[in-house]
Enzyme design. Structure first.
Site, PDB file in Angstrom:
ATOM      1  N   ARG A 163     -45.222  21.052  19.884  1.00  0.00           N
ATOM      2  CA  ARG A 163     -44.267  19.944  19.898  1.00  0.00           C
ATOM      3  C   ARG A 163     -44.577  18.942  21.014  1.00  0.00           C
ATOM      4  O   ARG A 163     -44.020  17.855  21.016  1.00  0.00           O
ATOM      5  CB  ARG A 163     -42.840  20.458  20.082  1.00  0.00           C
ATOM      6  CG  ARG A 163     -42.300  21.195  18.888  1.00  0.00           C
ATOM      7  CD  ARG A 163     -40.828  21.528  19.094  1.00  0.00           C
ATOM      8  NE  ARG A 163     -40.335  22.436  18.089  1.00  0.00           N
ATOM      9  CZ  ARG A 163     -39.772  22.065  16.959  1.00  0.00           C
ATOM     10  NH1 ARG A 163     -39.641  20.799  16.681  1.00  0.00           N
ATOM     11  NH2 ARG A 163     -39.333  22.958  16.105  1.00  0.00           N
ATOM     12  N   LYS A 215     -42.588  19.997   5.790  1.00  0.00           N
ATOM     13  CA  LYS A 215     -43.598  20.905   6.347  1.00  0.00           C
ATOM     14  C   LYS A 215     -43.370  22.340   5.887  1.00  0.00           C
ATOM     15  O   LYS A 215     -44.299  23.025   5.489  1.00  0.00           O
ATOM     16  CB  LYS A 215     -43.588  20.837   7.883  1.00  0.00           C
ATOM     17  CG  LYS A 215     -43.934  19.469   8.441  1.00  0.00           C
ATOM     18  CD  LYS A 215     -43.915  19.449   9.963  1.00  0.00           C
ATOM     19  CE  LYS A 215     -42.589  19.807  10.590  1.00  0.00           C
ATOM     20  NZ  LYS A 215     -41.500  18.841  10.371  1.00  0.00           N
TER      21      LYS A 215
END
Length: 191
Positions: A87, A13
């Protein structure tokens, strides 16, 4: 354009976000980087972050959202890349509310799919290469730490895949392809 790069630790990422910063003038919002910067900033929010981190505690969602709010108030350039955030489902809801507050929207979520065994091998090799090049490996670039981080990802973050799929803005790509192939896949998605 505002996007989320979603995937387990080591999926690439950060590498892909860096490429988007260079090629599309986007702003990478990495929560880890933002927390480290805030801790030393001297701002009121930074003082709160430093106190929590110095006690060895996890920073609350409220603080992370506050840091993201500060970023959204600034120059938007080519848009935002959310890397490492959200998250949890609660953070995803908070991000949506915050974007709405600023008249922004989330354009797409790109899931970087990986095979865990290959991912572990990739991270262990990354650590070996760093040491061989005369550098130091990240403290968490080892098999044991990665397995713990992966378990946390599957428990807390992987539910976001279904969440964003249901909202119709999730696209999955092969995160284990070459860096250039992954860049190409992302470019196709972003248009």
């Amino acid at each position: 354009m505002n996007i989320i790069l979603l995937g387990p630790p080591g999926a690439g990422k950060g590498t892909q976000a860096g490429h988007l910063v260079e090629t599309r003038d986007m702003i990478q919002l990495s929560t880890g980087d933002m927390l480290r910067a805030a801790k030393t900033s001297g701002t009121e929010m930074g003082k709160r972050v430093a106190e929590v981190m110095d006690r060895g505690e996890l920073v609350t969602d409220e603080i992370v959202i506050g840091l993201i709010r500060e970023q959204l108030e600034g120059d938007k350039k080519g848009g935002f890349i959310f890397d490492g955030f959200p998250r949890t489902l609660a953070q995803a809801d908070a991000l949506e509310a915050l974007l709405n507050e600023f008249g922004e929207k989330l354009d797409t979520v790109i899931e970087m799919q990986v095979n865990d065994e290959v991912l572990v091998e990739r991270i262990v090799n990354r650590a070996k290469e760093a040491v061989a090049a005369g550098g130091t490996a990240r403290a968490d670039d080892n098999e044991e730490s990665l397995k713990i981080r992966l378990m946390e990802y599957y428990k807390k973050t992987s539910p976001l895949i279904g969440y964003y799929h249901a909202k119709g803005n999730l696209t999955s790509i092969d995160g284990l392809a070459s860096i250039e192939e992954v860049q190409g896949s992302i470019a196709k998605i972003l248009g």
